[in-house]
Design an enzyme around this catalytic site. Structure first.
Site, mmCIF file in Angstrom:
data_model
loop_
_atom_site.group_PDB
_atom_site.id
_atom_site.type_symbol
_atom_site.label_atom_id
_atom_site.label_comp_id
_atom_site.label_asym_id
_atom_site.label_seq_id
_atom_site.Cartn_x
_atom_site.Cartn_y
_atom_site.Cartn_z
ATOM 1 N N GLN A 54 -4.672 -1.060 9.521
ATOM 2 C CA GLN A 54 -4.892 -2.581 9.004
ATOM 3 C C GLN A 54 -5.530 -3.233 9.893
ATOM 4 O O GLN A 54 -5.320 -3.296 11.188
ATOM 5 C CB GLN A 54 -3.408 -2.613 8.477
ATOM 6 C CG GLN A 54 -3.192 -4.308 7.918
ATOM 7 C CD GLN A 54 -3.772 -4.254 6.353
ATOM 8 O OE1 GLN A 54 -3.916 -3.212 5.721
ATOM 9 N NE2 GLN A 54 -4.110 -5.330 6.044
ATOM 10 N N LYS A 107 0.854 -1.342 0.111
ATOM 11 C CA LYS A 107 -0.059 -0.067 0.026
ATOM 12 C C LYS A 107 0.894 1.339 -0.146
ATOM 13 O O LYS A 107 0.721 2.224 -0.721
ATOM 14 C CB LYS A 107 -1.028 -0.152 1.228
ATOM 15 C CG LYS A 107 -2.162 -0.956 1.027
ATOM 16 C CD LYS A 107 -2.734 -1.132 2.435
ATOM 17 C CE LYS A 107 -3.963 -2.328 2.215
ATOM 18 N NZ LYS A 107 -4.889 -2.558 3.276
ATOM 19 N N ASP A 116 -11.097 3.260 3.917
ATOM 20 C CA ASP A 116 -11.409 1.981 3.823
ATOM 21 C C ASP A 116 -12.990 1.973 3.673
ATOM 22 O O ASP A 116 -13.383 0.852 3.265
ATOM 23 C CB ASP A 116 -11.030 1.241 5.004
ATOM 24 C CG ASP A 116 -9.627 0.407 5.073
ATOM 25 O OD1 ASP A 116 -9.734 -0.241 4.003
ATOM 26 O OD2 ASP A 116 -9.002 0.426 5.977
HETATM 27 N N1 GUN Z 1 -7.548 -6.554 5.949
HETATM 28 C C1 GUN Z 1 -7.826 -7.078 5.094
HETATM 29 N N2 GUN Z 1 -8.439 -6.507 4.232
HETATM 30 C C2 GUN Z 1 -8.474 -5.195 4.578
HETATM 31 C C3 GUN Z 1 -8.806 -3.959 4.167
HETATM 32 O O1 GUN Z 1 -9.283 -3.722 3.034
HETATM 33 N N3 GUN Z 1 -8.695 -2.906 4.813
HETATM 34 C C4 GUN Z 1 -8.026 -2.836 6.146
HETATM 35 N N4 GUN Z 1 -7.842 -1.706 6.775
HETATM 36 N N5 GUN Z 1 -7.493 -4.137 6.603
HETATM 37 C C5 GUN Z 1 -7.685 -4.983 5.937
#
Ligand code: GUN
Length: 298
Positions: free
Chosen positions: A99, A55, A122
């Site tokens: 995350q 990311k 998100d």
């Molecule tokens: N963990 C697995 N997928 C995601 C996501 O799309 N966003 C976040 N913040 N954590 C995750």
């Protein structure tokens, strides 16, 4: 025509990132602001570490600023809340991502709801979840948004189509169902307590698998000429090798489908590209500028 069957998420994501880079430049020229994304990682979950690294890397590749925060597994909930308060106030930070999963001693809902909804790239804040289900303009969770963009390339509208989503997670299943409904599909969500899952899936014109069970979806589950979107990313031992597979048995279903996303190279790359799109949209909205229309992307 094997190639035409494969929805190449890697290629679509790469084009999307180019568009975001250009649109980000336009935004910078107009406002003198470089979109900024803060990513918070708590603990040492190996998969989360890889996701966060990617990311950050891709954020910088499109010319945005990234701010990475790595916190110890034992961090106190109040300390994490304090960090989010600071990021909420920072004018350099347009998007905030924490995350998941978080360690058990931390209340994830409380953390997610502490992020300002306009910085919630998100789309997990209760306000944004509500807006999505109400059909309002909002930040949409990245993985379902990526699936939607891939489907948009095939159809403008899903009127009269049966869409079945396997899995009811807050991250993928539920928001995916909402997006499909907005595109006029007839939507069914199946999950671990559903009877006759196979029969329901077999009626799907569009089948979205987001369940986290390796190769669960077999040929007998798939209608002839269905479109299959495989959200699963599962690491398994197969033929003595460590392999990445989806929730769909790709080889088994391939002859039956009209379109399918591979794993890897399908939904995965789209998720991060959509995080960048959300970061740009958050930046635009914070300056009262209109968001990027999905129909204008390609
Ligand atoms: N963990 C697995 N997928 C995601 C996501 O799309 N966003 C976040 N913040 N954590 C995750």
């Amino acid at each position: 025509m094997v190639e035409n069957k494969i929805i190449d998420g890697k290629e679509i994501a790469s084009k999307l990132r180019e568009r975001i880079r250009d649109l980000g430049k336009e935004f910078k020229d107009q406002t003198s602001i470089t979109p900024g994304l803060a990513v918070v990682l708590v603990g040492e979950n190996p998969a989360s570490k890889v996701y966060v690294k990617n990311k950050i890397k891709q954020t910088e590749e499109v010319g945005f600023n990234s701010y990475e925060y790595k916190l110890d597994e034992s961090v106190k909930e109040t300390d994490l809340l304090n960090l989010i308060s600071e990021l909420n106030l920072s004018s350099k930070v347009n998007g905030i991502l924490v995350q998941l999963p978080l360690p058990k001693h931390i209340n994830s809902e409380k953390i997610l709801d502490s992020i300002l909804p306009e910085k919630d790239v998100d789309g997990f804040h209760a306000t944004n979840v509500g807006k999505l289900w109400g059909g309002r303009d909002t930040l949409v969770p990245c993985t379902p948004l990526g699936c939607s963009i891939m489907l948009n390339k095939l159809f403008d509208d899903l009127s009269g189509k049966n869409a079945v989503v396997i899995g009811r997670s807050d991250i993928v299943g539920k928001p995916m169902a909402s997006l499909l409904l907005q595109k006029n599909a007839t939507v069914t969500i199946v999950h671990s307590r559903t009877k006759d899952i196979e029969k329901i899936c077999k009626a799907a014109d569009i089948l979205i698998a987001a369940v986290g069970v390796p190769e669960m979806v077999k040929k007998s589950w798939v209608k002839k000429d269905a479109i299959v979107i495989d959200v699963g990313i599962n690491r398994i031992e197969k033929d003595g090798k460590n392999k990445l597979v989806g929730d769909v048995d790709y080889v088994d279903v391939f002859d039956v489908v009209s379109k399918i996303t591979p794993v890897p190279g399908g939904v995965g790359p789209m998720t991060i590209a959509c995080l960048l799109l959300n970061t740009l949209n958050a930046s635009l909205s914070q300056k009262s500028l209109p968001g990027i229309k999905l129909s204008s992307l390609f």
